[in-house]
Design a protein around this motif. Structure first.
Motif, PDB file in Angstrom:
ATOM      1  N   THR A  82       0.840  -1.179   0.000  1.00  0.00           N
ATOM      2  CA  THR A  82       0.000   0.000   0.000  1.00  0.00           C
ATOM      3  C   THR A  82       0.881   1.237   0.000  1.00  0.00           C
ATOM      4  OG1 THR A  82      -1.594  -1.229   1.305  1.00  0.00           O
ATOM      5  CG2 THR A  82      -1.877   1.137   1.241  1.00  0.00           C
ATOM      6  N   ARG A 133      -5.787  -2.200   6.511  1.00  0.00           N
ATOM      7  CA  ARG A 133      -6.407  -1.427   5.433  1.00  0.00           C
ATOM      8  C   ARG A 133      -5.869   0.002   5.428  1.00  0.00           C
ATOM      9  NH1 ARG A 133     -12.271  -1.534   7.307  1.00  0.00           N
ATOM     10  NH2 ARG A 133     -11.171  -1.142   9.234  1.00  0.00           N
ATOM     11  N   GLY A 134      -5.692   0.547   4.256  1.00  0.00           N
ATOM     12  CA  GLY A 134      -5.351   1.960   4.106  1.00  0.00           C
ATOM     13  C   GLY A 134      -4.003   2.352   4.669  1.00  0.00           C
ATOM     14  N   THR A 153      -2.490   5.656   8.620  1.00  0.00           N
ATOM     15  CA  THR A 153      -3.496   5.183   7.684  1.00  0.00           C
ATOM     16  C   THR A 153      -4.177   6.338   6.953  1.00  0.00           C
ATOM     17  OG1 THR A 153      -5.183   5.154   9.407  1.00  0.00           O
ATOM     18  CG2 THR A 153      -3.972   3.124   9.062  1.00  0.00           C
ATOM     19  N   LEU A 179     -10.643   4.794   3.865  1.00  0.00           N
ATOM     20  CA  LEU A 179     -10.178   3.437   3.585  1.00  0.00           C
ATOM     21  C   LEU A 179     -10.506   3.060   2.140  1.00  0.00           C
ATOM     22  CD1 LEU A 179     -11.228   1.708   6.918  1.00  0.00           C
ATOM     23  CD2 LEU A 179      -8.954   2.531   6.242  1.00  0.00           C
ATOM     24  N   PHE A 184     -12.115   7.314   7.815  1.00  0.00           N
ATOM     25  CA  PHE A 184     -11.354   6.711   8.911  1.00  0.00           C
ATOM     26  C   PHE A 184     -10.516   7.789   9.599  1.00  0.00           C
ATOM     27  CE2 PHE A 184      -7.991   3.849  10.664  1.00  0.00           C
ATOM     28  CZ  PHE A 184      -8.831   3.008  11.386  1.00  0.00           C
TER      29      PHE A 184
END
Length: 178
Positions: free
Chosen positions: A2, A27-28, A46, A50, A56
């Protein structure tokens, strides 16, 4: 892996370690913003939205189960209530905590703008203490002197990595998956 345009991709090895820590795929993730003294990731940075579109606000996310367990113990002891009470009594502390809120928002805005969470940081900032996990993650990621209550909570924590280093935790998790 990511990444965002301004950040290098997060190493797959780190994402795998965090997946073992969380028991799910992270995630993210933009970066590992802090590492435990044992070398494992313990805080992630993050995205404010997301990949599935969910807003988020938790830009700094504690992942190490030993760290989060130690923080949960502080929460169970009533530390958040005591800190919130002090915010109402100590103007200097309240001003520094408000500055931490502004810092959190500024750092999150570096990663993107999300209307639904505009002006909302995390952890109860700037008027109360709702989640020590976020405050500690913020302090670990940006260093001392930015988030006074995150710094205080860090000072109250035991050395979570000494008794059983996070690397042992990761090895234990791998052993149970085989």
């Amino acid at each position: 892996m990511t990444s965002t345009p301004d950040h290098a991709p997060v190493a797959q090895e780190d994402l795998d370690a965090v997946e073992r820590q969380l028991g799910r795929i992270p995630r993210g993730v933009v970066e590992v913003s802090h590492r435990c003294p044992c070398g494992q990731p313990d805080v992630l940075r993050t995205l404010p939205r997301l990949p599935d579109g969910t807003p988020f606000p938790t830009s700094f996310y504690a992942t190490c189960p030993r760290l989060t367990g130690a923080i949960s113990t502080l929460e169970a002891r009533g530390v958040m209530r005591e800190m919130t009470e002090r915010l109402g009594e100590d103007d200097d502390l309240a001003a520094r905590y408000t500055a931490a809120h502004v810092d959190y928002l500024a750092r999150r805005s570096e990663l993107g703008h999300v209307d639904e969470i505009e002006g909302i940081s995390a952890g109860g900032m700037p008027t109360r203490v709702k989640c020590l996990h976020v405050l500690v993650a913020h302090s670990l990621s940006v260093g001392p002197g930015i988030n006074p209550l995150g710094d205080e909570a860090l000072d109250l924590l035991p050395d979570w990595w000494l008794t059983h280093p996070c690397t042992e935790l990761a090895d234990e998790a791998e052993g149970t998956q085989q």
